[in-house]
Design a protein around this motif. Structure first.
Motif, PDB file in Angstrom:
ATOM      1  N   GLY A   1       0.873  -1.434   0.026  1.00  0.00           N
ATOM      2  CA  GLY A   1       0.035   0.167  -0.081  1.00  0.00           C
ATOM      3  C   GLY A   1       0.830   1.251  -0.147  1.00  0.00           C
ATOM      4  O   GLY A   1       0.452   2.324  -0.647  1.00  0.00           O
ATOM      5  N   ARG A   2       2.024   0.998   0.446  1.00  0.00           N
ATOM      6  CA  ARG A   2       3.024   2.334   0.317  1.00  0.00           C
ATOM      7  C   ARG A   2       3.207   2.897  -1.035  1.00  0.00           C
ATOM      8  O   ARG A   2       3.291   4.067  -1.183  1.00  0.00           O
ATOM      9  N   ILE A   3       3.029   1.837  -1.966  1.00  0.00           N
ATOM     10  CA  ILE A   3       3.156   2.130  -3.384  1.00  0.00           C
ATOM     11  C   ILE A   3       2.155   3.220  -3.886  1.00  0.00           C
ATOM     12  O   ILE A   3       2.267   4.248  -4.319  1.00  0.00           O
ATOM     13  N   ALA A   4       0.962   2.623  -3.467  1.00  0.00           N
ATOM     14  CA  ALA A   4      -0.288   3.615  -3.791  1.00  0.00           C
ATOM     15  C   ALA A   4      -0.232   4.858  -3.174  1.00  0.00           C
ATOM     16  O   ALA A   4      -0.580   5.658  -3.734  1.00  0.00           O
ATOM     17  N   ARG A   5       0.094   4.925  -1.986  1.00  0.00           N
ATOM     18  CA  ARG A   5       0.215   6.109  -1.237  1.00  0.00           C
ATOM     19  C   ARG A   5       1.041   7.039  -1.735  1.00  0.00           C
ATOM     20  O   ARG A   5       0.678   8.170  -2.156  1.00  0.00           O
ATOM     21  N   TRP A   6       2.136   6.553  -2.356  1.00  0.00           N
ATOM     22  CA  TRP A   6       3.399   7.287  -3.038  1.00  0.00           C
ATOM     23  C   TRP A   6       2.690   7.840  -4.322  1.00  0.00           C
ATOM     24  O   TRP A   6       2.625   9.251  -4.568  1.00  0.00           O
ATOM     25  N   MET A   7       2.081   7.007  -5.123  1.00  0.00           N
ATOM     26  CA  MET A   7       1.466   7.519  -6.236  1.00  0.00           C
ATOM     27  C   MET A   7       0.289   8.570  -6.066  1.00  0.00           C
ATOM     28  O   MET A   7       0.229   9.703  -6.980  1.00  0.00           O
ATOM     29  N   LEU A   8      -0.589   8.451  -5.175  1.00  0.00           N
ATOM     30  CA  LEU A   8      -1.443   9.440  -4.795  1.00  0.00           C
ATOM     31  C   LEU A   8      -0.740  10.735  -4.447  1.00  0.00           C
ATOM     32  O   LEU A   8      -1.279  11.611  -4.765  1.00  0.00           O
ATOM     33  N   GLU A   9       0.081  10.774  -3.780  1.00  0.00           N
ATOM     34  CA  GLU A   9       0.953  12.014  -3.380  1.00  0.00           C
ATOM     35  C   GLU A   9       1.384  12.592  -4.542  1.00  0.00           C
ATOM     36  O   GLU A   9       1.520  13.928  -4.752  1.00  0.00           O
ATOM     37  N   GLU A  10       2.278  11.825  -5.661  1.00  0.00           N
ATOM     38  CA  GLU A  10       2.241  12.558  -6.763  1.00  0.00           C
ATOM     39  C   GLU A  10       1.342  13.217  -7.530  1.00  0.00           C
ATOM     40  O   GLU A  10       1.529  14.101  -8.106  1.00  0.00           O
ATOM     41  N   VAL A  11       0.206  12.575  -7.423  1.00  0.00           N
ATOM     42  CA  VAL A  11      -0.867  12.850  -8.330  1.00  0.00           C
ATOM     43  C   VAL A  11      -1.378  14.320  -7.769  1.00  0.00           C
ATOM     44  O   VAL A  11      -1.770  15.204  -8.391  1.00  0.00           O
ATOM     45  N   GLY A  12      -1.311  14.320  -6.290  1.00  0.00           N
ATOM     46  CA  GLY A  12      -1.619  15.582  -5.804  1.00  0.00           C
ATOM     47  C   GLY A  12      -2.913  16.009  -5.555  1.00  0.00           C
ATOM     48  O   GLY A  12      -3.558  17.174  -5.440  1.00  0.00           O
ATOM     49  N   ILE A  13      -3.930  15.023  -5.493  1.00  0.00           N
ATOM     50  CA  ILE A  13      -5.387  15.174  -5.326  1.00  0.00           C
ATOM     51  C   ILE A  13      -5.628  14.487  -3.939  1.00  0.00           C
ATOM     52  O   ILE A  13      -5.197  13.575  -3.223  1.00  0.00           O
TER      53      ILE A  13
ATOM     54  N   VAL B   1     -14.800  -5.260  -1.434  1.00  0.00           N
ATOM     55  CA  VAL B   1     -14.026  -4.594  -2.229  1.00  0.00           C
ATOM     56  C   VAL B   1     -12.715  -5.225  -2.895  1.00  0.00           C
ATOM     57  O   VAL B   1     -12.913  -5.107  -4.042  1.00  0.00           O
ATOM     58  N   ASN B   2     -12.210  -5.898  -2.024  1.00  0.00           N
ATOM     59  CA  ASN B   2     -11.179  -6.872  -2.894  1.00  0.00           C
ATOM     60  C   ASN B   2     -11.222  -8.260  -2.157  1.00  0.00           C
ATOM     61  O   ASN B   2     -10.942  -8.486  -1.182  1.00  0.00           O
ATOM     62  N   PRO B   3     -12.005  -9.133  -3.051  1.00  0.00           N
ATOM     63  CA  PRO B   3     -12.074 -10.549  -2.502  1.00  0.00           C
ATOM     64  C   PRO B   3     -10.707 -11.274  -2.147  1.00  0.00           C
ATOM     65  O   PRO B   3     -10.871 -12.279  -1.291  1.00  0.00           O
ATOM     66  N   MET B   4      -9.561 -10.825  -2.474  1.00  0.00           N
ATOM     67  CA  MET B   4      -8.262 -11.515  -2.319  1.00  0.00           C
ATOM     68  C   MET B   4      -8.117 -10.944  -0.730  1.00  0.00           C
ATOM     69  O   MET B   4      -7.142 -11.597  -0.171  1.00  0.00           O
ATOM     70  N   ALA B   5      -8.792 -10.329  -0.082  1.00  0.00           N
ATOM     71  CA  ALA B   5      -8.526  -9.643   1.133  1.00  0.00           C
ATOM     72  C   ALA B   5      -7.092  -9.233   1.661  1.00  0.00           C
ATOM     73  O   ALA B   5      -6.349  -9.457   2.486  1.00  0.00           O
ATOM     74  N   LYS B   6      -6.747  -8.375   0.581  1.00  0.00           N
ATOM     75  CA  LYS B   6      -5.248  -7.806   0.759  1.00  0.00           C
ATOM     76  C   LYS B   6      -5.376  -6.447   0.434  1.00  0.00           C
ATOM     77  O   LYS B   6      -6.209  -5.889  -0.438  1.00  0.00           O
ATOM     78  N   VAL B   7      -4.193  -5.779   0.556  1.00  0.00           N
ATOM     79  CA  VAL B   7      -4.459  -4.001   0.091  1.00  0.00           C
ATOM     80  C   VAL B   7      -3.093  -4.052  -0.548  1.00  0.00           C
ATOM     81  O   VAL B   7      -2.081  -4.943  -0.692  1.00  0.00           O
ATOM     82  N   PRO B   8      -3.072  -2.972  -1.422  1.00  0.00           N
ATOM     83  CA  PRO B   8      -3.908  -1.862  -1.508  1.00  0.00           C
ATOM     84  C   PRO B   8      -5.137  -2.177  -2.237  1.00  0.00           C
ATOM     85  O   PRO B   8      -5.334  -3.207  -3.138  1.00  0.00           O
ATOM     86  N   ALA B   9      -6.245  -1.408  -2.014  1.00  0.00           N
ATOM     87  CA  ALA B   9      -7.377  -1.098  -2.806  1.00  0.00           C
ATOM     88  C   ALA B   9      -7.614   0.314  -3.042  1.00  0.00           C
ATOM     89  O   ALA B   9      -7.511   1.127  -2.098  1.00  0.00           O
TER      90      ALA B   9
END
Length: 209
Positions: free
Chosen positions: A15-27, A48-56
Motif C-alpha cells: 500500500g505504500r506504493i499506492a500512497r506514494w502515487m497518490l501523493e504524486e498525483v496531488g489530489i 471491495v477486494n475478494p483477495m482480502a489484501k491491500v492496497p485497493a
C-alpha cells in the motif's frame, strides 16, 4: 473526475506504493488503515477486494487493485499530473512497469522464499533466472534518468518501490545503477510525504497494539 478517492492500505504493505502515487498525483484522498488478519478479512472489505489484501483504490464507482494497475489508473485519471507519457510514447512505460509487476516481483519473491528454478527448467517460468532479471533491470536503467526515459512517470513509482524495498531488505543486488536510480527518487517531495504519512500510521498501529 471529481469523485472522492479512498485508499485501503496498511503502512507495512505494498500500500505504500499506492500512497506514494497518490501523493504524486496531488489530489486529496482518504486512507483507511486495515489490519492483517482482522479488518482486512472482514466481509465488508472482501466486497471491495475478494483477495482480502491491500492496497485497493476506490474512485467513485471504480475499484482498482494491484499496485501496477493503481499507478497506471491514477496517471490516466488525472492527466494534469503529467505522470504518463503521451499514448504514442508509452512503449517503455508499459514495458518496464509490467516487467516489474511480473518477472521482477516473481524472481525476487521466489528467491526470498528459497525457491530456485531447477536447472534446465528456466523456460517454464516467466523470468528465467534471477540473474537474468537483475541484468535486464540494470539494462533498463543504463541510459536514462528514469525508467521510461528522461521524465519521471508512474512507472517510476512502481519500479522504484520494488528497487527501494529490494535494496533495503537485501532481496535486490546493490548495483550502482539501482542505488543511483532510487537515490534520485527518494528525494522527491511526494515520496517523502507518503513515507511520513505511512510511518505515522505504522506508529499508530504499534501504539494501538
Amino acid at each position: 473526475m471529481m469523485d472522492e478517492l479512498f485508499l485501503y492500505t496498511n503502512p507495512m504493505s505494498r500500500g505504500r506504493i499506492a500512497r506514494w502515487m497518490l501523493e504524486e498525483v496531488g489530489i486529496s484522498y482518504r486512507a483507511e488503515i486495515l489490519g492483517f488478519g482482522t479488518t482486512m478479512k472482514d466481509s465488508a472489505y472482501k466486497a471491495v477486494n475478494p483477495m482480502a489484501k491491500v492496497p485497493a483504490l476506490v474512485h467513485g464507482r471504480n475499484t482498482v487493485t494491484e499496485c501496477a494497475a493503481i499507478c497506471a489508473y491514477l496517471a490516466d485519471a488525472f492527466p494534469a499530473a503529467g505522470l504518463a507519457p503521451a499514448a504514442a510514447q508509452r512503449a517503455d512505460y508499459y514495458r518496464w512497469m509490467f516487467f516489474a509487476a511480473g518477472p521482477l516481483e516473481a524472481a525476487v519473491s521466489n528467491r526470498a522464499l528459497g525457491f530456485e528454478v531447477p536447472e534446465g527448467r528456466e523456460r517454464m517460468i516467466g523470468y528465467g533466472t534471477f540473474a537474468d532479471v537483475m541484468d535486464t533491470l540494470e539494462f533498463a536503467l543504463r541510459s536514462n534518468s528514469y525508467i521510461a526515459g528522461d521524465n519521471f512517470t508512474a512507472a517510476d513509482v512502481y519500479v522504484g518501490s520494488q528497487i527501494g524495498w529490494g535494496l533495503q531488505f537485501g532481496s535486490i543486488e546493490k548495483r550502482p545503477a539501482f542505488e543511483q536510480y532510487f537515490g534520485r527518487l527518494a528525494l522527491r517531495d511526494a515520496y517523502l510525504q507518503a513515507a511520513e504519512k505511512d510511518d505515522a500510521a505504522a506508529a499508530g498501529l504499534q501504539r494501538a497494539g
